[in-house]
Design a protein around this motif. Sequence first.
Motif, short mmCIF file in Angstrom:
data_model
loop_
_atom_site.label_atom_id
_atom_site.label_comp_id
_atom_site.label_asym_id
_atom_site.label_seq_id
_atom_site.Cartn_x
_atom_site.Cartn_y
_atom_site.Cartn_z
N GLY A 64 0.56 -0.82 -0.08
CA GLY A 64 -0.08 0.71 -0.62
C GLY A 64 0.79 0.88 0.05
O GLY A 64 -0.02 2.36 0.16
N GLN A 65 2.01 1.59 -0.25
CA GLN A 65 3.30 2.64 -0.21
C GLN A 65 3.57 2.51 -1.64
O GLN A 65 3.29 1.48 -2.53
CB GLN A 65 4.13 1.89 1.00
N GLN A 66 4.00 4.25 -1.43
CA GLN A 66 4.31 4.38 -2.52
C GLN A 66 6.12 3.20 -2.88
O GLN A 66 6.45 3.82 -2.27
CB GLN A 66 5.15 5.86 -3.12
N TYR A 67 6.34 2.81 -4.00
CA TYR A 67 7.14 2.68 -4.39
C TYR A 67 8.74 3.37 -3.94
O TYR A 67 8.79 4.25 -4.23
CB TYR A 67 7.97 2.06 -6.03
N ILE A 68 9.44 2.40 -3.75
CA ILE A 68 10.75 3.23 -3.29
C ILE A 68 11.91 3.21 -3.87
O ILE A 68 12.12 1.90 -4.03
CB ILE A 68 11.31 2.29 -1.83
N ALA A 69 12.33 3.63 -4.25
CA ALA A 69 13.00 4.77 -6.22
C ALA A 69 14.49 3.38 -5.74
O ALA A 69 15.08 3.32 -4.62
CB ALA A 69 13.18 5.54 -6.09
N GLY A 70 14.42 2.27 -6.77
CA GLY A 70 15.36 1.69 -5.84
C GLY A 70 15.69 0.30 -5.95
O GLY A 70 16.90 -0.51 -5.91
N GLY A 71 14.60 -0.10 -4.96
CA GLY A 71 14.43 -1.38 -4.98
C GLY A 71 13.39 -2.66 -5.52
O GLY A 71 13.18 -2.05 -6.70
N SER A 72 13.14 -3.78 -4.74
CA SER A 72 12.40 -4.26 -5.65
C SER A 72 11.36 -4.52 -6.39
O SER A 72 10.57 -3.48 -5.68
CB SER A 72 12.63 -5.93 -4.76
N THR A 73 11.14 -4.40 -7.17
CA THR A 73 9.87 -4.62 -8.18
C THR A 73 8.80 -5.25 -7.96
O THR A 73 7.94 -5.48 -8.58
CB THR A 73 10.14 -3.75 -9.54
N THR A 74 9.85 -6.44 -7.33
CA THR A 74 8.67 -7.42 -7.14
C THR A 74 8.08 -8.09 -5.08
O THR A 74 7.53 -8.66 -5.34
CB THR A 74 9.38 -9.18 -7.69
N ASN A 75 9.01 -8.07 -4.38
CA ASN A 75 9.06 -7.93 -2.82
C ASN A 75 7.88 -6.99 -2.74
O ASN A 75 6.99 -6.31 -3.48
CB ASN A 75 9.92 -6.90 -1.70
N ASP A 76 6.69 -7.10 -1.71
CA ASP A 76 5.99 -6.44 -1.06
C ASP A 76 5.45 -4.91 -1.87
O ASP A 76 4.64 -4.79 -2.49
CB ASP A 76 4.95 -6.41 0.34
N ASN A 77 6.85 -4.61 -1.23
CA ASN A 77 6.73 -2.71 -1.95
C ASN A 77 6.34 -2.47 -3.50
O ASN A 77 5.77 -1.64 -3.81
CB ASN A 77 7.85 -1.96 -1.58
N GLY A 78 7.42 -3.03 -4.34
CA GLY A 78 7.28 -3.55 -6.20
C GLY A 78 5.76 -3.95 -6.20
O GLY A 78 5.75 -3.39 -7.03
N GLN A 79 5.56 -4.40 -5.79
CA GLN A 79 3.56 -5.11 -5.86
C GLN A 79 2.42 -4.45 -5.81
O GLN A 79 1.58 -4.72 -6.61
CB GLN A 79 3.09 -6.57 -5.24
N THR A 80 2.96 -3.19 -4.89
CA THR A 80 1.48 -2.35 -4.78
C THR A 80 1.42 -1.94 -5.97
O THR A 80 0.23 -1.22 -6.58
CB THR A 80 2.33 -1.28 -4.23
N ALA A 81 2.35 -1.33 -7.38
CA ALA A 81 2.31 -0.85 -8.23
C ALA A 81 0.52 -1.80 -9.18
O ALA A 81 0.78 -0.78 -10.04
CB ALA A 81 3.17 -0.57 -9.60
N ALA A 82 1.18 -3.17 -8.62
CA ALA A 82 0.50 -3.63 -9.33
C ALA A 82 -0.79 -3.92 -9.39
O ALA A 82 -1.85 -4.83 -9.72
CB ALA A 82 1.25 -5.17 -9.97
N VAL A 83 -0.87 -4.16 -7.78
CA VAL A 83 -2.33 -3.75 -7.66
C VAL A 83 -2.93 -2.77 -8.07
O VAL A 83 -4.22 -2.98 -8.20
CB VAL A 83 -2.42 -4.15 -5.97
N ASN A 84 -2.89 -1.52 -8.07
CA ASN A 84 -2.85 -0.19 -8.07
C ASN A 84 -3.50 -0.84 -9.97
O ASN A 84 -4.71 -0.62 -9.68
CB ASN A 84 -2.10 0.83 -8.57
N ALA A 85 -3.01 -1.30 -10.51
CA ALA A 85 -2.95 -0.94 -11.58
C ALA A 85 -4.43 -2.20 -12.22
O ALA A 85 -5.46 -2.17 -12.95
CB ALA A 85 -2.11 -1.86 -12.32
N LEU A 86 -4.10 -3.64 -11.48
CA LEU A 86 -5.30 -4.51 -11.66
C LEU A 86 -6.70 -4.20 -11.48
O LEU A 86 -7.63 -3.95 -11.93
CB LEU A 86 -4.85 -6.15 -11.23
N TRP A 87 -6.33 -3.31 -10.30
CA TRP A 87 -7.91 -2.83 -9.61
C TRP A 87 -8.68 -1.92 -10.50
O TRP A 87 -9.51 -1.69 -10.52
CB TRP A 87 -7.45 -2.23 -7.93
#
Length: 568
Positions: free
Chosen positions: A284-307
């Motif tokens: 549920g948090q804004q993506y942390i620049a430079g971090g993983s795109t597949t961990n919980d933080n990285g998955q939030t962007a995908a949740v936003n898009a699918l919703w």
Amino acid sequence: MMLRKTMIAAAIALCAQSGFAAAMPAQANASLMAELAHERAGKGLDSDHGFVIDRQHPGQQDKVITRLSHTYKGIRIFESEAVVVSDNRGHIISQSMADRRGGIAKSGVANKRASISSQAAIDAAIRSVGGAGVHDVAPSAETIYYPVMKTQRVPAAANKAEDALNAMDLEDVVDGYRLAYLVQTRMNRAGKPVYHNTIVDASNGAVLQQWSMVHTATPTIGSGKSQYNGTVPIATSYTGSQYQMIDLTRGTGGVYGGMAITNANHGTSAGALYVDPDNTWGDGQQYIAGGSTTNDNGQTAAVNALWGLMNTYDTMKNVLGWQSLDGHNTATYIAVHVNTAYDNAYYTDTCKCMFIGDGGTYFNNLGSNDVIGHEMGHGVTAATSNLTYRGESGGLNESSSDINGEAVEAYARNGGTGSVVPAGKNDWMVGQEIAKDGQPLRWFWKPSKDGASPDAWSRKLRNLDVHYASGPNNRMFYFLSMGSSSNKSSEMYSQYLTNGAMTGVGIDHAYRIWFHANTTKFTSSTNYANARTLMKASAEELYGVGSAEAKAVQRAYAAINVGSDIAP
């Protein structure tokens, strides 16, 4: 990408294009084409003037919507089109037309031959956009007859002052024809999409016109923590070892067999499908620049898009009976984490899919409901009216996506169920949720609040960036939905409503009227003046001649200096 093949020389022809699926049996299509041929003869057009079916869509109550291009001696006439609504036996019920073929027989253009090759035309187009990049799709060049248009005043406006002109005071007429190539280039350069359509003169390689094709916003059941809507249920699938972000309940076919979300992982291609071991996604948090795109933080962007994708699909299907982008329920997908710190989102006809950035300087992740609704709206327009992405038609293209975004936002905020778009749920601002400073990209009720978009039509509109040229039509849609104010100091006041403030018909009815016009009446060249006429026809078909909705359409356009005001 909706690439048209060169038309075969035939007075009446059907074209089997990539991705085209007939909505009627061959016998019904033959009946439709026979009726059109009969009408052609009645207009004094000979057998050199033909038709070609571009695409068909299911309409309401067993009707079929057919979009056709006009051809001359087998070659397509650019932006000369017809939209025909017929029954399932091929008998015509209604038509809308942008007819630019009247003088072509006398022009002599058919006697001309190309002096440059299609490859030379492609090379000229690539040079004109700054040179080669990496081609996402091989470039193409279609031979066309290009009507050279000029804008002139109607006789009644011959002596009007320039600053007093109304959109209905001008008309676009054909000034001549050129044999040309329509070149489509879809490249990536330095990690950014460089997508253009270019008209190249076939006699000398000169660029006659060019416009960008990057449609931007500026810019099982799993549990997902979204950035803008809290914890939400998301439709996923299970393969036997892991969960995937593929919604098999919405859309069929396509690349993944259902609606899907992929991880571009800071690149420009779609990347891999999102997968997860426990069907619980995001933090549920804004993506942390430079971090993983597949961990919980990285998955939030995908949740936003699918919703956002789920809510957009459901809005159009449950309210309008329209399935997915093309009406045929063909599945699409969204790629997230596009580029690095990318302050944009866009739809592309290359894959009929969407790309969403993480945000950077100005925005947080661009996956809010209204932005996803906006981008998917581009897909609907590309599949139907295909409003050319420049000038007034480009402004209407952008406005159509803004309208779709507001309807999706309203529907989603009311629980995402039911057959109407609820009133009072959307904010009438584009992208307010994603802006780091809280300032939206666009305001519906007063577009000029952004400092660049006009509130009303003027001749200058066609020279603006399409995102600014959308402003007056957005304001029209606000007035059509919500009405206006009689207070001259109000941001909802219009000086052009000479008969007093108007009453709106609600976002639900306004959305239906707009969508019906875009899918059954608009053509690629529709401008503001055309839109008023066709929107009135749309309202009359849905709600009756003389209805409050038809009157409101006329008044809403009058409020932005398109046509005169009428009595309430």
